[in-house]
Design a protein around this motif. Structure first.
Motif, mmCIF file in Angstrom:
data_model
loop_
_atom_site.group_PDB
_atom_site.id
_atom_site.type_symbol
_atom_site.label_atom_id
_atom_site.label_comp_id
_atom_site.label_asym_id
_atom_site.label_seq_id
_atom_site.Cartn_x
_atom_site.Cartn_y
_atom_site.Cartn_z
ATOM 1 N N ILE A 131 6.949 -5.019 -6.465
ATOM 2 C CA ILE A 131 6.446 -5.756 -5.284
ATOM 3 C C ILE A 131 5.759 -7.069 -5.698
ATOM 4 O O ILE A 131 5.121 -7.728 -4.879
ATOM 5 C CB ILE A 131 5.480 -4.905 -4.406
ATOM 6 N N GLY A 132 5.879 -7.422 -6.961
ATOM 7 C CA GLY A 132 5.237 -8.659 -7.425
ATOM 8 C C GLY A 132 3.742 -8.470 -7.596
ATOM 9 O O GLY A 132 3.237 -7.344 -7.557
ATOM 10 N N ARG A 133 3.052 -9.590 -7.770
ATOM 11 C CA ARG A 133 1.601 -9.501 -7.989
ATOM 12 C C ARG A 133 0.902 -9.051 -6.709
ATOM 13 O O ARG A 133 1.247 -9.511 -5.622
ATOM 14 C CB ARG A 133 1.097 -10.890 -8.434
ATOM 15 N N ILE A 134 -0.073 -8.149 -6.846
ATOM 16 C CA ILE A 134 -0.763 -7.623 -5.650
ATOM 17 C C ILE A 134 -1.699 -8.681 -5.071
ATOM 18 O O ILE A 134 -2.411 -9.370 -5.812
ATOM 19 C CB ILE A 134 -1.641 -6.399 -5.993
ATOM 20 N N GLY A 135 -1.703 -8.803 -3.746
ATOM 21 C CA GLY A 135 -2.641 -9.702 -3.076
ATOM 22 C C GLY A 135 -3.797 -8.932 -2.433
ATOM 23 O O GLY A 135 -4.951 -9.232 -2.650
ATOM 24 N N TYR A 136 -3.417 -7.893 -1.673
ATOM 25 C CA TYR A 136 -4.466 -7.100 -1.020
ATOM 26 C C TYR A 136 -4.003 -5.674 -0.765
ATOM 27 O O TYR A 136 -2.800 -5.383 -0.774
ATOM 28 C CB TYR A 136 -4.953 -7.765 0.268
ATOM 29 N N ILE A 137 -4.993 -4.795 -0.558
ATOM 30 C CA ILE A 137 -4.736 -3.360 -0.364
ATOM 31 C C ILE A 137 -5.586 -2.875 0.819
ATOM 32 O O ILE A 137 -6.753 -3.274 0.949
ATOM 33 C CB ILE A 137 -5.120 -2.548 -1.632
ATOM 34 N N VAL A 138 -4.964 -2.042 1.653
ATOM 35 C CA VAL A 138 -5.696 -1.454 2.785
ATOM 36 C C VAL A 138 -5.666 0.063 2.621
ATOM 37 O O VAL A 138 -4.595 0.654 2.477
ATOM 38 C CB VAL A 138 -5.030 -1.849 4.131
ATOM 39 N N ILE A 139 -6.843 0.687 2.620
ATOM 40 C CA ILE A 139 -6.921 2.144 2.398
ATOM 41 C C ILE A 139 -7.671 2.788 3.572
ATOM 42 O O ILE A 139 -8.730 2.301 3.983
ATOM 43 C CB ILE A 139 -7.677 2.467 1.090
ATOM 44 N N TRP A 199 -2.536 4.536 1.730
ATOM 45 C CA TRP A 199 -2.652 3.255 1.017
ATOM 46 C C TRP A 199 -1.513 2.315 1.416
ATOM 47 O O TRP A 199 -0.357 2.734 1.483
ATOM 48 C CB TRP A 199 -2.560 3.474 -0.501
ATOM 49 N N GLU A 200 -1.858 1.054 1.660
ATOM 50 C CA GLU A 200 -0.840 0.009 1.852
ATOM 51 C C GLU A 200 -1.150 -1.067 0.825
ATOM 52 O O GLU A 200 -2.232 -1.668 0.856
ATOM 53 C CB GLU A 200 -0.925 -0.576 3.270
ATOM 54 N N ILE A 201 -0.206 -1.311 -0.070
ATOM 55 C CA ILE A 201 -0.449 -2.260 -1.164
ATOM 56 C C ILE A 201 0.513 -3.434 -0.997
ATOM 57 O O ILE A 201 1.741 -3.250 -1.049
ATOM 58 C CB ILE A 201 -0.229 -1.556 -2.524
ATOM 59 N N TYR A 202 -0.036 -4.601 -0.740
ATOM 60 C CA TYR A 202 0.783 -5.765 -0.382
ATOM 61 C C TYR A 202 0.931 -6.717 -1.575
ATOM 62 O O TYR A 202 -0.064 -7.155 -2.158
ATOM 63 C CB TYR A 202 0.161 -6.507 0.801
ATOM 64 N N GLY A 203 2.189 -7.026 -1.929
ATOM 65 C CA GLY A 203 2.478 -7.983 -2.996
ATOM 66 C C GLY A 203 3.381 -9.084 -2.475
ATOM 67 O O GLY A 203 3.846 -9.017 -1.326
ATOM 68 N N GLU A 204 3.687 -10.066 -3.317
ATOM 69 C CA GLU A 204 4.481 -11.204 -2.843
ATOM 70 C C GLU A 204 5.936 -10.834 -2.527
ATOM 71 O O GLU A 204 6.603 -11.496 -1.746
ATOM 72 C CB GLU A 204 4.440 -12.346 -3.870
ATOM 73 N N LYS A 205 6.429 -9.704 -3.119
ATOM 74 C CA LYS A 205 7.826 -9.322 -2.891
ATOM 75 C C LYS A 205 7.997 -8.089 -1.995
ATOM 76 O O LYS A 205 9.123 -7.669 -1.738
ATOM 77 C CB LYS A 205 8.507 -9.043 -4.239
ATOM 78 N N GLY A 206 6.885 -7.488 -1.563
ATOM 79 C CA GLY A 206 7.013 -6.299 -0.717
ATOM 80 C C GLY A 206 5.739 -5.490 -0.668
ATOM 81 O O GLY A 206 4.694 -5.902 -1.173
ATOM 82 N N THR A 207 5.866 -4.300 -0.053
ATOM 83 C CA THR A 207 4.691 -3.448 0.186
ATOM 84 C C THR A 207 4.964 -2.045 -0.336
ATOM 85 O O THR A 207 6.082 -1.532 -0.170
ATOM 86 C CB THR A 207 4.449 -3.351 1.713
ATOM 87 N N ILE A 208 3.943 -1.437 -0.938
ATOM 88 C CA ILE A 208 4.031 -0.008 -1.261
ATOM 89 C C ILE A 208 3.226 0.730 -0.193
ATOM 90 O O ILE A 208 2.063 0.398 0.059
ATOM 91 C CB ILE A 208 3.411 0.313 -2.642
ATOM 92 N N LEU A 209 3.861 1.710 0.444
ATOM 93 C CA LEU A 209 3.136 2.587 1.369
ATOM 94 C C LEU A 209 2.997 3.937 0.693
ATOM 95 O O LEU A 209 3.999 4.525 0.264
ATOM 96 C CB LEU A 209 3.916 2.771 2.679
ATOM 97 N N TRP A 210 1.785 4.415 0.557
ATOM 98 C CA TRP A 210 1.530 5.757 0.002
ATOM 99 C C TRP A 210 0.780 6.499 1.089
ATOM 100 O O TRP A 210 -0.398 6.266 1.317
ATOM 101 C CB TRP A 210 0.725 5.596 -1.285
ATOM 102 N N LYS A 211 1.532 7.320 1.811
ATOM 103 C CA LYS A 211 0.963 7.976 3.003
ATOM 104 C C LYS A 211 1.337 9.442 2.999
ATOM 105 O O LYS A 211 2.497 9.776 2.708
ATOM 106 C CB LYS A 211 1.559 7.357 4.276
ATOM 107 N N ASP A 212 0.411 10.299 3.371
ATOM 108 C CA ASP A 212 0.676 11.732 3.456
ATOM 109 C C ASP A 212 1.394 12.240 2.199
ATOM 110 O O ASP A 212 2.377 12.998 2.286
ATOM 111 C CB ASP A 212 1.498 12.057 4.721
ATOM 112 N N SER A 213 0.944 11.752 1.053
ATOM 113 C CA SER A 213 1.450 12.161 -0.263
ATOM 114 C C SER A 213 2.876 11.690 -0.559
ATOM 115 O O SER A 213 3.479 12.123 -1.539
ATOM 116 C CB SER A 213 1.383 13.688 -0.449
#
Ligand SMILES: NC(=O)c1ccc[n+]([C@@H]2O[C@H](COP(=O)([O-])OP(=O)(O)OC[C@H]3O[C@@H](n4cnc5c(N)ncnc54)[C@H](O)[C@@H]3O)[C@@H](O)[C@H]2O)c1
Length: 330
Positions: A145-153, A244-258
């Motif tokens: 997802i490229g370099r991380i910019g921000y994360i929402v937990i 967790w929502e992890i936002y990068g320059e190329k995309g987002t990682i969603l880590w939800k409900d395991s």
């Protein structure tokens, strides 16, 4: 393989499950169990078939009679320091439950004491030893997802604990958010720069101290994290890791409900967690074993853990002062 003898200290609601884990880990030999509460001691001894000559109400006596090399400390946080110091003085290494201590001064002293005695102290921090955070960290390291910019937990649970948590001033921050703070450091691979906390106790709370918080944290490399946590959710519950929502320059990682997803270019793809032989506390216990055998600092050694723990106490400092607090000094 040479097994290491370990004493289980504290066999309350969580400590007793450590007895099972130790007994099922081939590297370890359970030397005995210790608890100042006779009833807990006897009931755990009965459940796990531990003979009475290996059950103790005094840690000093247990060490003398069973000659262990290490202890697993699952007493409540305010007892971690005194019990660990008894172990260091007897020449033992210490694996402790989180939080390292209920205050940063004792935590620092524990780490310094271990160092002076040339002994190891490791905090189990079992959440980061699970497959999902290991997978999320790998996705980030592989630059998916490229370099991380921000994360929402978002963390929401409504447990009805009895015991020490009900009396703490900041139960969520001290006894729970320590896991999430440690995960933030593990997943980003960076350390915090500043923290700004609004702590509160919703009007229906069944805790004495603040059971909820909204927190803004700046990490190195300008990573911004927004964390909302609560132990008095009366409706929806997230997993214990939180969402967790992890936002990068190329995309987002969603880590939800395991479960883990990568969202990029308008597509959402689920990612299978990486396979590991062990995970969670089985893996943290194994890491402790390897660190002792290889005479190296464990992944979650006390010194490193001071960074995670200091997030707890800087967060409380910020909640009390109403201003952001920096991490220039720990
Ligand atoms: N990693 C996790 O997910 C997780 C989950 C729950 C608890 N914990 C941690 O585990 C630790 C224990 O929590 P718990 O819920 O089992 O608490 P608990 O109160 O249920 O049990 C603690 C036990 O320690 C005993 N004890 C107290 N002082 C002692 C001493 N000096 N020597 C020997 N025994 C002593 C008590 O009698 C009690 O039986 C805490 O640090 C807690 O934060 C971690």
């Amino acid at each position: 393989m040479e097994r290491i003898r370990i004493l289980q200290v504290g066999v309350g609601s969580f400590g007793k499950s450590w007895v099972d884990i130790i007994k099922n880990s081939p590297e370890w030999e359970l030397a005995g169990i210790v608890d100042i509460n006779k009833e807990s001691l006897q009931s755990v001894a009965k459940e796990y078939h531990i003979p009475s000559e290996r059950c103790f109400t005094s840690l000093e006596e247990a060490i003398k009679k069973t000659e262990p090399s290490a202890i697993m400390n699952a007493t409540p946080p305010k007892f971690h320091k005194d019990t660990s110091i008894i172990a260091f003085d007897a020449g033992l290494d210490v694996l402790t439950e989180k939080p390292l201590s209920d205050n940063i001064k004792d935590a620092r002293e524990m780490v310094a004491y271990a160092q002076a005695k040339n002994k190891k102290i490791m905090v189990s921090q079992n959440y980061r030893y699970r497959r999902q955070p290991r997978t999320v960290r790998k996705i980030i390291k592989d630059s998916i997802i490229g370099r991380i910019g921000y994360i929402v937990i978002n963390f929401q649970r409504g447990p009805r604990f009895e015991g020490f948590r009900k009396e703490m001033d900041y139960p969520l921050l001290v006894d729970m958010a320590i896991h999430h703070f440690d995960l933030m450091r593990y997943i980003t691979g960076e350390n915090p720069v500043s923290i700004y906390t609004k702590s509160m106790n919703p009007y229906w709370s069944w805790f004495k101290g603040d059971a909820s918080a909204h927190i803004l944290i700046e990490f190195e490399k300008n990573i911004q994290i927004s964390y909302s946590g609560s132990w008095v959710s009366t409706g929806r519950e997230t997993s214990w890791d939180g969402d967790w929502e992890i936002y990068g320059e190329k995309g987002t990682i969603l880590w939800k409900d395991s479960r883990i997803y990568v969202v990029s270019d308008g597509k959402t793809e689920e990612v299978e967690p990486i396979k590991t032989d062990r995970e969670d506390r089985y893996l943290s216990l194994y890491e402790f074993y390897c660190a002792l055998k290889e005479n190296r600092e464990p992944e979650t050694g006390g010194k490193d853990n001071l960074y995670s723990l200091s997030m707890v106490f800087k967060s409380i400092e910020s909640a009390k002062s109403g201003t952001p607090v920096s991490f220039r000094t720990l």
